[in-house]
Design an enzyme around this catalytic site. Structure first.
Site, mmCIF file in Angstrom:
data_model
loop_
_atom_site.group_PDB
_atom_site.id
_atom_site.type_symbol
_atom_site.label_atom_id
_atom_site.label_comp_id
_atom_site.label_asym_id
_atom_site.label_seq_id
_atom_site.Cartn_x
_atom_site.Cartn_y
_atom_site.Cartn_z
ATOM 1 N N ASP A 23 41.149 41.432 30.500
ATOM 2 C CA ASP A 23 41.856 40.272 30.732
ATOM 3 C C ASP A 23 41.924 39.224 30.696
ATOM 4 O O ASP A 23 40.384 38.838 30.084
ATOM 5 C CB ASP A 23 41.483 40.633 32.557
ATOM 6 C CG ASP A 23 41.237 39.568 33.766
ATOM 7 O OD1 ASP A 23 41.879 40.183 33.966
ATOM 8 O OD2 ASP A 23 41.007 38.678 33.749
ATOM 9 N N GLU A 25 41.213 34.433 31.355
ATOM 10 C CA GLU A 25 41.158 33.142 32.424
ATOM 11 C C GLU A 25 42.246 32.274 31.520
ATOM 12 O O GLU A 25 41.662 32.120 30.665
ATOM 13 C CB GLU A 25 39.672 33.047 32.733
ATOM 14 C CG GLU A 25 39.719 34.539 33.688
ATOM 15 C CD GLU A 25 40.339 34.693 34.619
ATOM 16 O OE1 GLU A 25 40.549 33.991 35.830
ATOM 17 O OE2 GLU A 25 40.613 36.141 34.648
ATOM 18 N N HIS A 181 37.733 37.096 39.610
ATOM 19 C CA HIS A 181 37.997 35.357 38.262
ATOM 20 C C HIS A 181 37.528 35.390 37.319
ATOM 21 O O HIS A 181 37.713 34.610 37.083
ATOM 22 C CB HIS A 181 38.475 34.942 38.791
ATOM 23 C CG HIS A 181 39.981 35.090 40.501
ATOM 24 N ND1 HIS A 181 40.987 34.921 40.118
ATOM 25 C CD2 HIS A 181 40.005 35.086 41.586
ATOM 26 C CE1 HIS A 181 41.646 35.351 40.956
ATOM 27 N NE2 HIS A 181 40.873 35.171 42.539
ATOM 28 N N ASP A 186 37.075 41.560 36.383
ATOM 29 C CA ASP A 186 38.357 42.195 36.621
ATOM 30 C C ASP A 186 39.343 43.171 35.436
ATOM 31 O O ASP A 186 39.603 43.429 35.601
ATOM 32 C CB ASP A 186 39.623 40.509 36.820
ATOM 33 C CG ASP A 186 38.956 39.449 37.478
ATOM 34 O OD1 ASP A 186 38.743 40.134 38.782
ATOM 35 O OD2 ASP A 186 40.074 38.685 38.135
#
Length: 213
Positions: A23, A25, A181, A186
């Site tokens: 994941d 960001e 988030h 996540d």
């Protein structure tokens, strides 16, 4: 913690691919222009019954690359303050080199040929990984260039849901909105879902075969 020497290799389960849950960001949706700000990777293990589980999570807070774009709306969603010293962020090149080193080791000990990215909306994460790889001019990106395993598809098929939080809730895993988030949260939720889908299918497949016999 299981010693790498003693692990049961995953190599035969996914046609020589090693599933790695990732994941990211970011500072937006454009993998070439927007900053990669956080990266989490979950490596998996398989047991003697063929069931997958989370093994270890790796995480990097990353400094924006030079002239990277950062959309305020994206930063509002993920809550990241890119230049805060509290992030303990490292340069993108260092983060990616460490990340790829971990994945290459996992590919080797699991007797796989290369890694395949598992994600929720996996192409998004894969595109950012490849874009960062191109920026640092890595010579050995261990991930398949375009194939992914996506829990969005699995969630839609099994539960009729595509949003990560809703799929997790339908699977009985719960969801902490305050932790969402974050790349680690996540990624670990996505990993739990992927393992759940694989293990449930294996149980059902074995039951079908038993009935047929």
């Amino acid at each position: 913690m299981t010693d790498d020497i003693e692990i049961i290799p995953i190599g035969g389960r996914f046609r020589g691919f090693l599933p790695v849950v990732v994941d990211v960001e970011t500072g937006g949706f454009d993998c070439r222009k927007d900053a990669l700000l956080e990266l989490a990777a979950v490596v998996l293990r398989i047991d003697e019954k063929g069931e997958l589980s989370r093994h270890r999570t790796y995480n990097w807070h990353i400094e924006p690359f030079p002239n990277a774009n950062m959309d305020p709306k994206s930063l509002e969603v993920n809550g990241i303050k890119p230049f805060s010293p509290l992030r303990m962020a490292v340069p993108e090149e260092r983060a990616m080199e460490e990340f790829f080193k971990v994945i290459r080791k996992e590919v080797k000990v699991n007797r796989c040929n290369r890694a395949i990215l598992v994600g929720h909306n996996a192409p998004f994460d894969l595109n950012f990984i490849h874009a960062a790889s191109d920026r640092i001019k890595t010579k050995r990106n261990p991930f398949h260039p375009f194939s992914t395993l996506d829990t969005v598809t699995l969630g839609a098929v099994v539960y009729g849901q595509t949003v990560l939080a809703r799929v997790a809730q339908m699977a009985g895993m719960g969801w902490d909105s305050d932790s969402a988030h974050s790349a680690v949260y996540d990624a670990e939720k996505t990993a739990d879902l992927f393992c759940h889908f694989v293990n449930t299918w294996q149980t059902l497949d074995a039951a079908f075969k038993a009935v047929e016999n």
